[in-house]
Enzyme design. Structure first.
Site, short mmCIF file in Angstrom:
data_model
loop_
_atom_site.label_atom_id
_atom_site.label_comp_id
_atom_site.label_asym_id
_atom_site.label_seq_id
_atom_site.Cartn_x
_atom_site.Cartn_y
_atom_site.Cartn_z
N PRO A 11 0.44 1.63 9.45
CA PRO A 11 0.55 0.18 9.64
C PRO A 11 1.14 -0.58 8.45
O PRO A 11 0.78 -0.31 7.30
CB PRO A 11 -0.90 -0.25 9.86
CG PRO A 11 -1.56 0.94 10.43
CD PRO A 11 -0.89 2.13 9.81
N ASN A 12 2.02 -1.49 8.79
CA ASN A 12 2.61 -2.46 7.86
C ASN A 12 3.65 -1.88 6.91
O ASN A 12 4.29 -2.62 6.16
CB ASN A 12 1.52 -3.20 7.05
CG ASN A 12 0.55 -3.94 7.95
OD1 ASN A 12 1.00 -4.70 8.81
ND2 ASN A 12 -0.74 -3.73 7.80
N ARG A 19 7.03 -6.89 1.75
CA ARG A 19 5.57 -6.98 1.77
C ARG A 19 5.01 -6.88 0.35
O ARG A 19 5.14 -5.83 -0.29
CB ARG A 19 5.03 -5.81 2.61
CG ARG A 19 3.53 -5.72 2.62
CD ARG A 19 3.08 -4.39 3.22
NE ARG A 19 1.63 -4.33 3.23
CZ ARG A 19 0.93 -3.23 3.38
NH1 ARG A 19 1.55 -2.06 3.56
NH2 ARG A 19 -0.38 -3.26 3.36
N TYR A 24 3.87 -3.34 -3.91
CA TYR A 24 4.51 -2.20 -3.25
C TYR A 24 5.97 -1.99 -3.64
O TYR A 24 6.60 -1.01 -3.19
CB TYR A 24 4.39 -2.36 -1.72
CG TYR A 24 2.96 -2.39 -1.25
CD1 TYR A 24 2.12 -1.29 -1.43
CD2 TYR A 24 2.42 -3.52 -0.63
CE1 TYR A 24 0.80 -1.30 -1.01
CE2 TYR A 24 1.10 -3.54 -0.20
CZ TYR A 24 0.29 -2.44 -0.40
OH TYR A 24 -1.01 -2.46 0.01
N ASN A 76 1.40 8.59 4.49
CA ASN A 76 0.90 7.32 3.98
C ASN A 76 0.37 6.56 5.19
O ASN A 76 1.15 5.95 5.94
CB ASN A 76 2.00 6.51 3.28
CG ASN A 76 1.44 5.24 2.66
OD1 ASN A 76 0.28 4.87 2.90
ND2 ASN A 76 2.25 4.55 1.87
N ALA A 79 -3.62 1.20 5.73
CA ALA A 79 -5.05 0.88 5.73
C ALA A 79 -5.86 1.84 6.60
O ALA A 79 -7.09 1.94 6.41
CB ALA A 79 -5.26 -0.56 6.19
N GLU A 100 -1.38 13.42 0.93
CA GLU A 100 -1.64 11.97 1.02
C GLU A 100 -0.80 11.25 -0.03
O GLU A 100 -0.77 11.66 -1.19
CB GLU A 100 -3.13 11.71 0.76
CG GLU A 100 -3.49 10.24 0.81
CD GLU A 100 -4.93 9.97 0.36
OE1 GLU A 100 -5.49 10.81 -0.39
OE2 GLU A 100 -5.49 8.94 0.76
N HIS A 102 0.38 7.27 -1.56
CA HIS A 102 0.30 5.80 -1.60
C HIS A 102 1.26 5.28 -2.65
O HIS A 102 1.42 5.88 -3.72
CB HIS A 102 -1.12 5.34 -1.95
CG HIS A 102 -2.13 5.80 -0.97
ND1 HIS A 102 -2.26 5.25 0.29
CD2 HIS A 102 -3.04 6.81 -1.03
CE1 HIS A 102 -3.21 5.88 0.94
NE2 HIS A 102 -3.69 6.82 0.17
N ARG A 109 -7.78 -0.90 -6.94
CA ARG A 109 -7.74 -2.12 -6.13
C ARG A 109 -9.12 -2.41 -5.52
O ARG A 109 -10.13 -1.97 -6.05
CB ARG A 109 -6.64 -1.97 -5.07
CG ARG A 109 -5.26 -1.71 -5.71
CD ARG A 109 -4.18 -1.57 -4.67
NE ARG A 109 -4.02 -2.79 -3.89
CZ ARG A 109 -3.37 -2.84 -2.72
NH1 ARG A 109 -2.81 -1.74 -2.23
NH2 ARG A 109 -3.27 -3.98 -2.07
C1 DQA Z 1 -1.14 1.88 0.78
C2 DQA Z 1 -2.51 1.51 0.21
C3 DQA Z 1 -3.43 1.05 1.32
O1 DQA Z 1 -4.70 0.68 0.79
C4 DQA Z 1 -2.85 -0.15 2.04
O2 DQA Z 1 -3.69 -0.53 3.11
C5 DQA Z 1 -1.46 0.08 2.48
C6 DQA Z 1 -0.53 0.74 1.58
C7 DQA Z 1 -0.14 2.23 -0.35
O3 DQA Z 1 0.86 2.88 -0.05
O4 DQA Z 1 -0.33 1.83 -1.49
O5 DQA Z 1 -1.06 -0.35 3.56
O6 DQA Z 1 -1.28 3.01 1.60
#
Ligand code: DQA
Length: 144
Positions: A11-12, A19, A24, A76, A79, A100, A102, A109
């Site tokens: 998501p996102n 964003r 990011y 990735n 959330a 994993e 990020h 955070r």
């Molecule tokens: C994320 C970190 C997550 O906590 C967040 O919800 C994201 C991006 C990152 O790539 O830093 O959507 O996965």
């Protein structure tokens, strides 16, 4: 070709570039895909980068990675990382190793980001290096 690496984004992450760039960065997912494809060629790998805002798509793609014998999944989950027991279960249901990834460092955070269901099921985690996190994950995938 020595293998295919699935690069799955939750998501996102379609909004990367605009964003919260202070967190990011300004690279888009397409920018990251291009760099990964270039490096993958050098490593004799192919990358299949996908993004969805829907948890079920990520689950289906993890199952697909297993079905096609992918070398690794770079994940990735956005959330969903912090909430999805289903993604954890999927990682346990397949033999393809999950890396994993990020962009940010979730541990630095908000506290709700400190727990990772994805990390619990992952071979390893790379976080905090912005778009470089994906490149480092690809280097790891090549060595698995
Ligand atoms: C994320 C970190 C997550 O906590 C967040 O919800 C994201 C991006 C990152 O790539 O830093 O959507 O996965």
């Amino acid at each position: 070709m020595a293998g295919i690496v699935f690069v799955l984004n939750g998501p996102n992450l379609n909004l990367l570039g605009t964003r919260e760039p202070e967190i990011y960065g300004t690279d888009t997912l397409d920018d990251i895909a291009g760099r990964m494809e270039d490096r993958a060629r050098q490593l004799d790998l192919t990358v299949d980068l996908r993004q969805s805002n829907h948890e079920g798509h990520l689950l289906d793609w993890m199952h697909e990675a297993q079905a096609v014998g992918a070398k690794a999944i770079i994940l990735n989950a956005g959330a969903l990382t912090h909430t999805s027991q289903a993604l954890y279960d999927a990682s346990q249901a397949i033999r393809v190793p999950v890396i994993e990834v990020h962009l940010s460092n979730p541990h630095a955070r908000e506290s709700f980001r400190h727990h990772s269901w994805v990390g619990r099921g992952a071979k390893g985690t790379i976080a905090g290096f912005g778009a470089l996190s994906y490149m480092l994950a690809l280097e790891a995938a090549a060595l698995l």
